[in-house]
Design a protein around this motif. Structure first.
Motif, short mmCIF file in Angstrom:
data_model
loop_
_atom_site.label_atom_id
_atom_site.label_comp_id
_atom_site.label_asym_id
_atom_site.label_seq_id
_atom_site.Cartn_x
_atom_site.Cartn_y
_atom_site.Cartn_z
N TYR A 60 7.03 -0.64 3.46
CA TYR A 60 7.12 -1.61 2.38
C TYR A 60 8.14 -1.20 1.33
CZ TYR A 60 3.00 -4.19 3.91
OH TYR A 60 2.12 -4.96 4.61
N PRO A 61 9.43 -1.23 1.64
CA PRO A 61 10.41 -0.82 0.63
C PRO A 61 10.50 -1.80 -0.54
CG PRO A 61 11.52 -1.71 2.54
CD PRO A 61 10.06 -1.59 2.90
N TRP A 62 10.28 -3.08 -0.29
CA TRP A 62 10.39 -4.06 -1.37
C TRP A 62 9.26 -3.91 -2.37
CZ3 TRP A 62 14.88 -6.17 -2.06
CH2 TRP A 62 15.75 -6.26 -0.99
N VAL A 63 8.11 -3.48 -1.93
CA VAL A 63 7.00 -3.21 -2.85
C VAL A 63 7.39 -2.07 -3.78
CG1 VAL A 63 4.62 -2.38 -3.00
CG2 VAL A 63 5.23 -4.10 -1.30
N GLN A 64 7.98 -1.03 -3.20
CA GLN A 64 8.41 0.12 -4.00
C GLN A 64 9.53 -0.27 -4.98
OE1 GLN A 64 7.10 3.31 -3.78
NE2 GLN A 64 5.53 2.40 -2.48
N LEU A 65 10.44 -1.15 -4.53
CA LEU A 65 11.52 -1.59 -5.43
C LEU A 65 10.98 -2.39 -6.61
CD1 LEU A 65 14.50 -2.62 -3.14
CD2 LEU A 65 14.50 -0.92 -4.94
N VAL A 66 10.02 -3.25 -6.34
CA VAL A 66 9.43 -4.04 -7.43
C VAL A 66 8.69 -3.14 -8.40
CG1 VAL A 66 7.70 -5.81 -7.93
CG2 VAL A 66 9.34 -6.18 -6.12
N GLN A 67 8.01 -2.11 -7.89
CA GLN A 67 7.27 -1.20 -8.76
C GLN A 67 8.18 -0.28 -9.56
OE1 GLN A 67 4.56 0.80 -6.16
NE2 GLN A 67 2.94 -0.69 -6.51
N SER A 68 9.37 -0.03 -9.06
CA SER A 68 10.27 0.89 -9.78
C SER A 68 10.72 0.24 -11.09
CB SER A 68 11.48 1.23 -8.92
OG SER A 68 12.33 0.11 -8.80
N HIS A 69 11.10 1.06 -12.02
CA HIS A 69 11.52 0.57 -13.32
C HIS A 69 12.96 0.09 -13.33
CE1 HIS A 69 7.79 1.85 -15.08
NE2 HIS A 69 7.94 3.04 -14.54
N ILE A 70 13.65 0.24 -12.20
CA ILE A 70 15.07 -0.13 -12.16
C ILE A 70 15.26 -1.65 -12.25
CG2 ILE A 70 15.36 -0.32 -9.66
CD1 ILE A 70 17.97 1.35 -10.15
N LEU A 71 14.28 -2.43 -11.79
CA LEU A 71 14.39 -3.88 -11.87
C LEU A 71 13.99 -4.41 -13.24
CD1 LEU A 71 13.05 -4.94 -8.37
CD2 LEU A 71 15.42 -4.73 -9.12
N GLY A 72 13.36 -3.59 -14.05
CA GLY A 72 13.05 -3.95 -15.42
C GLY A 72 11.82 -4.81 -15.63
N PHE A 73 10.92 -4.86 -14.65
CA PHE A 73 9.69 -5.62 -14.84
C PHE A 73 8.72 -4.81 -15.68
CE2 PHE A 73 10.95 -7.40 -10.60
CZ PHE A 73 11.21 -8.69 -11.05
N PRO A 74 7.97 -5.46 -16.57
CA PRO A 74 6.88 -4.75 -17.27
C PRO A 74 5.84 -4.29 -16.24
CG PRO A 74 7.33 -6.88 -18.30
CD PRO A 74 8.13 -6.83 -17.05
N ALA A 75 5.07 -3.30 -16.60
CA ALA A 75 4.12 -2.69 -15.66
C ALA A 75 3.12 -3.69 -15.11
CB ALA A 75 3.40 -1.52 -16.32
N ASP A 76 2.59 -4.57 -15.96
CA ASP A 76 1.61 -5.55 -15.49
C ASP A 76 2.23 -6.52 -14.48
OD1 ASP A 76 -0.21 -4.37 -17.14
OD2 ASP A 76 0.02 -5.85 -18.76
N VAL A 77 3.42 -7.00 -14.80
CA VAL A 77 4.11 -7.93 -13.92
C VAL A 77 4.51 -7.24 -12.62
CG1 VAL A 77 6.17 -9.40 -13.69
CG2 VAL A 77 4.93 -9.31 -15.85
N ALA A 78 4.96 -6.01 -12.72
CA ALA A 78 5.36 -5.26 -11.52
C ALA A 78 4.18 -5.05 -10.58
CB ALA A 78 5.97 -3.92 -11.92
N ASN A 79 3.00 -4.78 -11.12
CA ASN A 79 1.82 -4.60 -10.27
C ASN A 79 1.46 -5.89 -9.54
OD1 ASN A 79 1.48 -1.91 -10.85
ND2 ASN A 79 0.12 -2.30 -12.58
N VAL A 80 1.51 -7.01 -10.23
CA VAL A 80 1.19 -8.30 -9.60
C VAL A 80 2.24 -8.64 -8.54
CG1 VAL A 80 0.97 -10.77 -10.00
CG2 VAL A 80 -0.10 -9.16 -11.56
#
Length: 130
Positions: A60-80
């Protein structure tokens, strides 16, 4: 032109149209497979979590990319979003493969999907080693 000649010329055209219509539906099989394997891959992720984060990066590389801070999502949004990507990754691969399959062919669809997946794996591995 005789009527018999024009009738024989129309039959192959209608056959081609029927074949094209049926092959249009047949090109969506990768999306169906992507939907069908999703529960299996989610279960595999639960088992692979015991092997460590490297196994999950490969699956699941895309899950890891979304969770990383490089895309700039807040933590709550990144988890969802990461939970959503667990269920959407393989259907999206199937959708991508279906679109490329319709336009170019099976080998191109397979190579394109592999490039998208392993490109994301490469990015995630590079981010993990920074």
């Amino acid at each position: 032109m005789s009527p018999a000649t024009s009738a024989t010329q129309r039959k192959p055209a209608t056959r081609r149209k029927k074949k094209a219509a049926s092959s249009t539906w047949l090109t969506w099989w990768p999306l169906l497979i992507g939907i069908l394997v999703t529960p299996l891959t989610v279960r595999a992720a639960g088992v692979m979590a015991l092997a460590g984060p490297d196994a999950l990066r490969m699956l699941y590389p895309w899950v890891q990319l979304v969770q990383s801070h490089i895309l700039g999502f807040p933590a709550d949004v990144a988890n969802v979003l990461s939970q959503g990507m667990m269920y959407l990754q393989f259907p999206l691969y199937g959708f991508l493969m279906s679109l490329v399959l319709r336009a170019r062919g099976f080998v191109s669809a397979l190579v394109t999907t592999a490039i998208v997946h392993f490109g994301a794996v490469g990015i995630v591995v590079a981010l993990a080693h920074l």
